[in-house]
Design an enzyme around this catalytic site. Structure first.
Site, mmCIF file in Angstrom:
data_model
loop_
_atom_site.group_PDB
_atom_site.id
_atom_site.type_symbol
_atom_site.label_atom_id
_atom_site.label_comp_id
_atom_site.label_asym_id
_atom_site.label_seq_id
_atom_site.Cartn_x
_atom_site.Cartn_y
_atom_site.Cartn_z
ATOM 1 N N SER A 148 2.035 -9.906 10.957
ATOM 2 C CA SER A 148 2.298 -10.892 9.907
ATOM 3 C C SER A 148 2.069 -12.292 10.450
ATOM 4 O O SER A 148 2.494 -12.619 11.563
ATOM 5 C CB SER A 148 3.732 -10.791 9.384
ATOM 6 O OG SER A 148 3.992 -11.835 8.460
ATOM 7 N N HIS A 190 7.148 -7.147 -1.656
ATOM 8 C CA HIS A 190 6.156 -7.544 -2.657
ATOM 9 C C HIS A 190 5.770 -6.405 -3.596
ATOM 10 O O HIS A 190 4.771 -6.497 -4.299
ATOM 11 C CB HIS A 190 4.919 -8.118 -1.954
ATOM 12 C CG HIS A 190 5.217 -9.353 -1.148
ATOM 13 N ND1 HIS A 190 4.473 -9.760 -0.066
ATOM 14 C CD2 HIS A 190 6.221 -10.266 -1.270
ATOM 15 C CE1 HIS A 190 4.982 -10.871 0.437
ATOM 16 N NE2 HIS A 190 6.054 -11.185 -0.273
ATOM 17 N N ASP A 197 0.806 -1.233 0.000
ATOM 18 C CA ASP A 197 0.000 0.000 0.000
ATOM 19 C C ASP A 197 0.834 1.274 0.000
ATOM 20 O O ASP A 197 0.315 2.356 -0.274
ATOM 21 C CB ASP A 197 -0.975 0.013 1.181
ATOM 22 C CG ASP A 197 -0.304 -0.359 2.504
ATOM 23 O OD1 ASP A 197 0.778 0.189 2.801
ATOM 24 O OD2 ASP A 197 -0.859 -1.200 3.235
ATOM 25 N N CYS A 256 8.689 -1.917 -21.735
ATOM 26 C CA CYS A 256 9.899 -1.094 -21.633
ATOM 27 C C CYS A 256 10.292 -0.747 -20.200
ATOM 28 O O CYS A 256 11.378 -0.231 -19.954
ATOM 29 C CB CYS A 256 9.737 0.187 -22.446
ATOM 30 S SG CYS A 256 8.614 1.406 -21.709
#
Length: 234
Positions: A181, A114, A99, A125
Site C-alpha cells: 500500500s 472499499h 478483488d 432495495c
C-alpha cells in the site's frame, strides 16, 4: 527479524493494498505506467454521480472490472496469510483491495474497507447478488432497481462495520504489517499510525516509498510481497 517478531507477537494485523493484488496480475489504479485511472477519470465513471446520471458508462466500466478480477486468482502470498491466520499468527486482515482474493484463499477475519467486486447489490432495495450477474449482462434487480458493484464509489463513505472492525484491530495489534500500500488514501492510511501510537511494531513492505516509512520499525522495498511472505511461512 520480521519472522521473529511474528513468532513473538500476540496480536498481528496485516494491512494490504494494491501491491498485494498486482502480484496476482491485476492492474493497479494509480501506478504511473499502467494504472486504470490513467485511462479513465474516476470522478466521471466510478462515482455516485455516474451511477445516477451516466449509468451506461458506469455499467460498462464495472463489467470490465468484474471480468478482469475473474481472470485472476489469489497468489501464494494470499494462501500463506490464510495459513498464518489458521495457525493463530495473524489475527486479521484489513484490505483496501476489492478483488476478494483473501477470502478465496481462505482468510476469515477480513475487513474490506472499499467493498468487493465479488458481489453486486440493488441500489434500491439492497438485495445482494453474485457479480456473475454483470458477466451475464444482467443489470437489474427483480424489484426493478439497478444492480451495482458492492464497492465504495467516489462520493461514498467507508462501510461503518468494516471501518470499526479495522479500528479495533489496529488498536489491539502489537505487530502491524503493511503489504503493498502506498498509504496515500485517507482515512484507510490512518490505521498503521493508530497501531503505532498504541505501541505496535510497524512494518511496511511496498515497492515505493510511503509517507509513513519514517514511523516504521522496518521498511522492505526491494522484494516481492510473495517472496517476503514465503520467508514467514511457518
Amino acid at each position: 527479524m520480521l519472522k521473529k517478531w511474528l513468532q513473538n507477537s500476540n496480536y498481528t494485523v496485516v494491512f494490504t493494498g494494491a501491491g498485494m493484488s498486482t502480484e496476482s496480475g491485476l492492474p493497479d489504479f494509480r501506478s504511473s505506467n499502467q494504472g486504470l485511472w490513467n485511462k479513465k477519470d474516476p470522478s466521471k465513471i466510478a462515482s455516485t454521480d455516474a451511477l445516477n446520471n451516466n449509468v451506461n458508462d458506469f455499467i460498462s466500466f464495472y463489467r470490465e472490472r468484474v471480468l478482469g478480477v475473474k481472470e485472476y486468482s489469489p497468489h501464494k502470498g494470499h494462501y500463506i496469510l490464510a495459513d498464518l491466520e489458521k495457525q493463530g499468527y495473524v489475527k486479521s486482515i484489513i484490505t483496501q483491495n476489492v478483488d476478494g482474493f483473501h477470502q478465496q484463499a481462505g482468510s476469515k477475519n477480513v475487513a474490506e474497507l472499499h467493498g468487493t467486486l465479488q458481489t453486486v447489490h440493488c441500489q434500491n432495495c439492497g438485495e445482494v447478488y453474485s457479480s456473475q450477474e454483470y458477466v451475464d449482462k444482467e443489470y437489474y434487480c427483480t424489484c426493478g432497481g439497478i444492480l451495482r458493484p458492492s464497492i465504495i464509489l467516489f462520493g461514498e463513505t467507508l462501510p461503518q462495520d468494516a471501518f470499526q472492525f479495522a479500528l479495533e484491530e489496529s488498536r489491539k495489534s502489537d505487530l502491524f504489517i503493511v503489504l503493498g500500500s502506498s498509504l496515500s488514501v485517507t482515512p484507510a492510511n490512518q490505521f498503521p499510525l493508530i497501531a503505532k501510537e498504541m505501541g505496535a511494531k510497524l512494518v511496511i513492505i511496498n515497492r515505493e516509498k510511503t509517507p509513513f516509512d519514517y514511523y516504521a520499525d522496518q521498511v522492505i522495498r526491494d522484494q516481492a510481497i510473495g517472496k517476503v511472505l514465503a520467508e514467514l511461512d511457518m
